[in-house]
Design an enzyme around this catalytic site. Structure first.
Site, PDB file in Angstrom:
ATOM      1  N   LYS A 180       0.850  -1.191   0.000  1.00 44.38           N
ATOM      2  CA  LYS A 180       0.000   0.000   0.000  1.00 44.38           C
ATOM      3  C   LYS A 180       0.885   1.241   0.000  1.00 44.38           C
ATOM      4  CE  LYS A 180      -1.712   2.808   2.724  1.00 44.38           C
ATOM      5  NZ  LYS A 180      -1.592   4.028   1.907  1.00 44.38           N
ATOM      6  N   GLY A 233       7.389   5.319   7.589  1.00 45.31           N
ATOM      7  CA  GLY A 233       6.514   6.468   7.736  1.00 45.31           C
ATOM      8  C   GLY A 233       6.767   7.148   9.062  1.00 45.31           C
ATOM      9  N   THR A 237       2.196   7.082  13.246  1.00 45.15           N
ATOM     10  CA  THR A 237       1.517   5.980  12.549  1.00 45.15           C
ATOM     11  C   THR A 237       2.074   4.642  13.023  1.00 45.15           C
ATOM     12  OG1 THR A 237       1.214   7.408  10.643  1.00 45.15           O
ATOM     13  CG2 THR A 237       0.898   5.069  10.275  1.00 45.15           C
ATOM     14  N   ALA A 238       3.377   4.585  13.264  1.00 46.99           N
ATOM     15  CA  ALA A 238       4.000   3.333  13.713  1.00 46.99           C
ATOM     16  C   ALA A 238       3.434   2.902  15.065  1.00 46.99           C
ATOM     17  CB  ALA A 238       5.511   3.504  13.813  1.00 46.99           C
ATOM     18  N   GLU A 255      10.503   1.801   9.993  1.00 47.58           N
ATOM     19  CA  GLU A 255      11.497   2.823   9.615  1.00 47.58           C
ATOM     20  C   GLU A 255      10.818   4.173   9.744  1.00 47.58           C
ATOM     21  OE1 GLU A 255      14.559   2.235   8.930  1.00 47.58           O
ATOM     22  OE2 GLU A 255      14.627   0.111   8.412  1.00 47.58           O
ATOM     23  N   CYS A 289      13.888  11.334   5.300  1.00 47.71           N
ATOM     24  CA  CYS A 289      14.027  11.015   6.723  1.00 47.71           C
ATOM     25  C   CYS A 289      15.458  11.247   7.208  1.00 47.71           C
ATOM     26  CB  CYS A 289      13.611   9.580   6.968  1.00 47.71           C
ATOM     27  SG  CYS A 289      14.513   8.422   5.912  1.00 47.71           S
ATOM     28  N   GLU A 393      10.349  16.613  14.202  1.00 44.02           N
ATOM     29  CA  GLU A 393      10.700  16.452  12.790  1.00 44.02           C
ATOM     30  C   GLU A 393       9.866  17.449  11.972  1.00 44.02           C
ATOM     31  OE1 GLU A 393       9.303  12.919  10.673  1.00 44.02           O
ATOM     32  OE2 GLU A 393      11.313  12.729   9.825  1.00 44.02           O
TER      33      GLU A 393
END
Ligand code: NAD
Length: 489
Positions: A180, A233, A237-238, A255, A289, A393
């Site tokens: 996805k 991402g 979300t992780a 990651e 990143c 970030e």
């Protein structure tokens, strides 16, 4: 007019079991350099994910029983096909993501090609362990087998580059996949699907389900027949993925984000350090990143560094991404641009100095790009370590420069964030470079360079930057299940 407009739109379809399948609903995708909707992306949910997982499960027995050499040949063929269409892929990536055509041509698409070639080769060179127990008459050895259906979820900043970094090792190891991509940058994944049959990838080995994270992504994460998820991402979300996958005890590779420091000692070779640190701050609009966003400069060279760094940053040309001389393209969305701009405003409100870029210099855009999401490379000085600009970030063309005095102090400050992905150290003192590299809490440390990668070696972050590593051996270990077998004579 509605008809004319919808005709002009690019409409993507899911790729399930070797066939393109339309979806019942769609989400809009924007061209970041014009602000126009130009593409419609399937808004997949449980149903589509279910069909894709089923296709992947059905394809697994045959694909996993092929020899590594057979799979390797197919991966190489796919690499050749993408390379053959490199220009079309680069144009599409630039239009969809806002990145410059030059970056897409020289980094994104060549790396996607290389990902397939690299894993096509590396899968042929793994050896397993063997030990002996002569007194017991036993030999032990390990064997590795693919796990099953891998769920692969990727972000919008390096769309095909990061998706293929997952697909290639997953299928090289004999897994089948449901991927996805980000709903904001789905076009190149869809283009790749068109090449799979010609490359010899059997139906069902690679399935791509397009849609949002909340619907399609979460359906994949929660699917009981997907035992492993490789995700790139954001940290937020992780956390959600970890929570949702916990009841199934899934294997996760995460990651995530970074807040990467560059540490510049007074014996650094500034003629190399300055252009490289400008690049590490602003490449791909700062949307990598691994980009540098905190620059610590030793006090003795601080003012000289600032002067030269700002002069170099000002050379970077912002504008139409399809112009090959452009260095900085458009940011991914209007909302993201606003978020990045707000960080600059907050820094100013806290008393920091914006030395160039946002709000300081004029941004002249060509007529066709007036509604695009552009921002100039921005350098901020005298930001406090505890400021959100030094802690969070930003993921845009913004970098903060601060002064430091001692090695001990700078290590502590560099480690003083929740992230630990990449760091850069500049010094001509070898001993110092080693000492500092060892003490930095960072999955990757580059000294006197940036973004030089050997894909054989582990890639990944510490702390909030991730769990697990990817690379030749690491991806092989992640995408396979190991067994220890003992034989007694
Ligand atoms: P994101 O976390 O918003 O989205 C990443 C992907 O996850 C997208 O495909 C999205 O649709 C999906 N997703 C969102 N919510 C989900 C959910 N609840 N369940 C399942 N899937 C879901 O990240 P982004 O904004 O697309 O990407 C930027 C982030 O990615 C930055 O933090 C950046 O640092 C990070 N990143 C990390 C690396 C790395 O290798 N460490 C590389 C590139 C980008």
């Amino acid at each position: 007019p509605t008809m004319a407009r919808s005709k002009a739109l690019l409409v993507l379809e899911n790729f399930i079991g070797g066939k393109f399948v339309p979806c019942s609903s769609y989400v809009d995708s924007y061209n970041p350099s014009t602000g126009d909707v130009y593409c419609r992306v399937p808004d997949s949910g449980k149903e589509e994910v279910e069909a894709a997982v089923k296709a992947a499960k059905d394809a697994f027995p045959i694909w996993s029983s092929k020899s590594p050499l057979e799979r390797s040949q197919i991966l190489n063929k796919l690499a050749d096909l993408i390379e053959h269409d490199l220009e079309a892929f680069a144009q599409a990536e630039s239009k969809d993501q806002g990145k410059t055509i030059t970056f897409a041509r020289t980094v994104d698409i060549p790396r996607a090609v290389h990902n397939f070639r690299f894993f096509a080769s590396s899968i042929l060179h793994h050896v397993t362990e063997c030990t002996e127990m002569p007194a017991m008459g036993c030999v032990h050895y390990t064997s590795r087998a693919p796990v099953g259906v891998a769920g692969l979820i990727s972000p919008w900043n390096l769309p095909l580059y990061l998706l293929t970094w997952k697909i290639a090792p997953a299928i090289a190891c004999g897994n089948t996949v449901v991927a996805k991509p980000s709903e904001m940058t789905s076009v190149t994944a869809w283009m790749m699907c068109k090449l799979l049959e010609k490359a010899g990838v059997p139906p069902g080995v690679v399935n791509v389900v397009f849609g949002t994270g909340a619907k399609a992504g979460e359906a994949l994460v929660c699917h009981p027949d997907v035992p492993l998820i490789s995700f790139t991402g954001s940290t937020l979300t992780a956390q959600r993925i970890t929570e949702k996958s916990a009841p199934h005890c899934k294997r996760l590779s995460l990651e995530l984000g970074g807040k990467n420091p560059a540490i510049i000692f007074d014996d650094a070779d500034l003629s190399q350090c300055i252009p490289t640190t400008v690049r590490s701050s602003f490449a791909n609009q700062g949307e990598i990143c691994l980009c540098t966003s905190r620059i610590f400069v030793q006090r003795g060279i601080y003012s000289e560094f600032l002067k030269r760094f700002v002069a170099e940053a000002k050379k970077w040309k912002t504008g139409n991404p399809s112009d090959p001389t452009t260095d900085v393209g458009a940011l991914i969305t209007k909302e993201h641009l606003e978020k990045v701009r707000n960080y600059v405003k907050k820094a100013q409100a806290e008393g920091a100095r914006v030395l160039c870029g946002e709000g300081v210099d004029p941004l002249a855009l060509p007529p066709g790009n007036q509604k695009g999401y552009f921002m100039l490379p921005t350098v901020i000085a005298e930001v406090k370590d505890e400021s959100c600009c030094m802690q969070e970030e930003i993921f845009g063309p913004v970098t903060c420069v601060v002064a430091f005095d001692t090695e001990e102090e700078v290590i502590k400050r560099a480690n003083g964030v929740k992230y630990g992905l990449a760091a850069t150290v500049w010094s001509s003192n070898v001993g110092r470079v080693h000492r500092v590299a060892h003490r930095l809490q960072s999955g990757l440390v580059w000294t006197n360079c940036w973004l030089v990668r050997d894909l054989n070696l582990p890639f990944g972050g510490m702390k909030a930057s991730g769990i697990g590593r990817e690379g030749a051996k690491d991806s092989y270990e992640f995408f396979t299940e190991v067994k220890t077998i003992t034989i007694k004579h």
